[in-house]
Design a protein around this motif. Structure first.
Motif, short mmCIF file in Angstrom:
data_model
loop_
_atom_site.label_atom_id
_atom_site.label_comp_id
_atom_site.label_asym_id
_atom_site.label_seq_id
_atom_site.Cartn_x
_atom_site.Cartn_y
_atom_site.Cartn_z
N GLU A 123 0.83 -1.22 0.00
CA GLU A 123 0.00 0.00 0.00
C GLU A 123 0.86 1.27 0.00
O GLU A 123 0.40 2.33 -0.42
CB GLU A 123 -0.94 0.04 1.21
CG GLU A 123 -2.01 -1.03 1.22
CD GLU A 123 -1.49 -2.41 1.60
OE1 GLU A 123 -0.40 -2.52 2.23
OE2 GLU A 123 -2.16 -3.40 1.26
N PHE A 126 1.01 2.69 -3.43
CA PHE A 126 -0.23 2.97 -4.16
C PHE A 126 -0.36 4.44 -4.59
O PHE A 126 -0.81 4.71 -5.70
CB PHE A 126 -1.46 2.53 -3.35
CG PHE A 126 -1.68 1.03 -3.33
CD1 PHE A 126 -0.79 0.15 -3.96
CD2 PHE A 126 -2.79 0.49 -2.69
CE1 PHE A 126 -0.99 -1.22 -3.94
CE2 PHE A 126 -3.01 -0.89 -2.68
CZ PHE A 126 -2.11 -1.74 -3.29
N VAL A 160 -0.85 -5.51 -6.17
CA VAL A 160 -0.47 -4.33 -6.98
C VAL A 160 -1.22 -4.37 -8.31
O VAL A 160 -1.73 -3.35 -8.79
CB VAL A 160 1.06 -4.27 -7.18
CG1 VAL A 160 1.44 -3.19 -8.18
CG2 VAL A 160 1.76 -4.03 -5.84
N GLU A 163 -4.73 -3.16 -7.79
CA GLU A 163 -4.79 -1.70 -7.60
C GLU A 163 -4.58 -0.98 -8.94
O GLU A 163 -5.25 0.01 -9.22
CB GLU A 163 -3.76 -1.26 -6.56
CG GLU A 163 -3.71 0.21 -6.27
CD GLU A 163 -4.98 0.81 -5.65
OE1 GLU A 163 -5.90 0.04 -5.26
OE2 GLU A 163 -5.06 2.06 -5.59
N ARG A 166 -7.78 -1.18 -10.64
CA ARG A 166 -8.77 -0.31 -10.00
C ARG A 166 -8.61 1.14 -10.42
O ARG A 166 -9.59 1.84 -10.63
CB ARG A 166 -8.64 -0.43 -8.47
CG ARG A 166 -9.82 0.11 -7.69
CD ARG A 166 -9.54 0.18 -6.19
NE ARG A 166 -8.54 1.17 -5.84
CZ ARG A 166 -8.75 2.49 -5.78
NH1 ARG A 166 -9.94 2.98 -6.04
NH2 ARG A 166 -7.77 3.32 -5.45
N ILE A 167 -7.36 1.58 -10.61
CA ILE A 167 -7.15 2.99 -10.99
C ILE A 167 -7.14 3.18 -12.51
O ILE A 167 -6.82 4.26 -13.01
CB ILE A 167 -5.86 3.58 -10.36
CG1 ILE A 167 -4.59 2.89 -10.89
CG2 ILE A 167 -5.91 3.52 -8.84
CD1 ILE A 167 -3.30 3.63 -10.55
#
Ligand code: DX5
Ligand code: ZN
Length: 217
Positions: A123, A126, A160, A163, A166-167
């Motif tokens: 995290e 991130f 990772v 994430e 997700r972005i």
């Protein structure tokens, strides 16, 4: 399907016959992985500018410079000018300065990567995923070649990858470094990695070309 790229780590090459190993990477692999260690960020010293510059003269594949050094911002310019196409630095070495280091790397038109050791929570990086061109997840503690792959790295790669999805940046490659070889390449790729660094598994193999082709799947 994403293309799997193999990045042989020159740390494991034969330094008395470096040209032969550079030609092998040019012929069969995708990226030159160059480990820069300063004896302070990691308890080992590898090689520096003269070696990188010599490789750059013969390399026909991109040079990926993995900085295991304190104050990475001090040396970005010189590695960029030495011919790096990719430069990665450790989040643990830059911390709140990480965004500035990424911008500095970009100012030389070089792809920027952020690296984390196995004990650093995923995290932590991130906030930088919207800015980087690749992520490097260490699957051993940085500092030495020839260590054993840490299996928990697989979950870290997946986290990772999730994430990045997700972005809205699923195309950003995840590179994995440490103890990667034919026996675990498929697992690492399955977790979401697409650039595999391999030192011992390539240069200590009886047939490096075969090891590379096998890992590419
Ligand atoms: C470790 C280095 C690695 C190392 C990989 O600090 O970052 O790139 O050379 O070597 P192997 O593949 O032998 O684990
Ligand atoms: Zn490395």
């Amino acid at each position: 399907m994403t293309e799997i790229q193999i990045a042989p780590s020159i740390l494991a090459a034969d330094f008395l016959h470096l040209e032969k190993d550079v030609e092998m990477v040019n012929s069969y692999a995708d990226i030159f992985h160059l480990d820069i260690m300063d004896g302070t960020f990691v308890p080992n010293i590898s090689f520096g500018f003269p070696v990188v510059e010599a490789i750059a003269k013969k390399a026909t594949k991109p040079l990926d410079v993995h900085l295991m050094i304190v104050n990475p911002e001090k040396y970005v310019e010189r590695f960029a000018k030495a011919g790096a196409a990719m430069i990665s630095f450790h989040y643990e070495a830059a911390r709140e300065n990480s965004a500035a280091v990424i911008e500095l790397i970009h100012s030389y038109n070089v792809n920027a990567g952020i690296v984390i050791n196995p004990d650093c929570p995923v995290e932590s990086i991130f906030p930088y995923l919207p800015m980087v061109d690749f992520v490097l997840i260490m699957s051993v503690f940085a500092g030495f070649g020839g260590q054993k792959f840490i299996p928990e790295s697989l979950e870290r790669i997946s986290a990772v990858k999730a994430e990045l999805e997700r972005i809205g940046r699923p195309e950003v490659p995840i590179e994995v470094d440490g103890g990667v070889g034919p026996e675990n390449a498929a697992l690492v790729v399955g977790a979401g990695a697409s650039i595999l660094v391999a030192g011992s598994a390539v240069f200590k193999a009886p047939d490096p070309q075969k090891a590379i082709l096998y890992m590419k799947g």
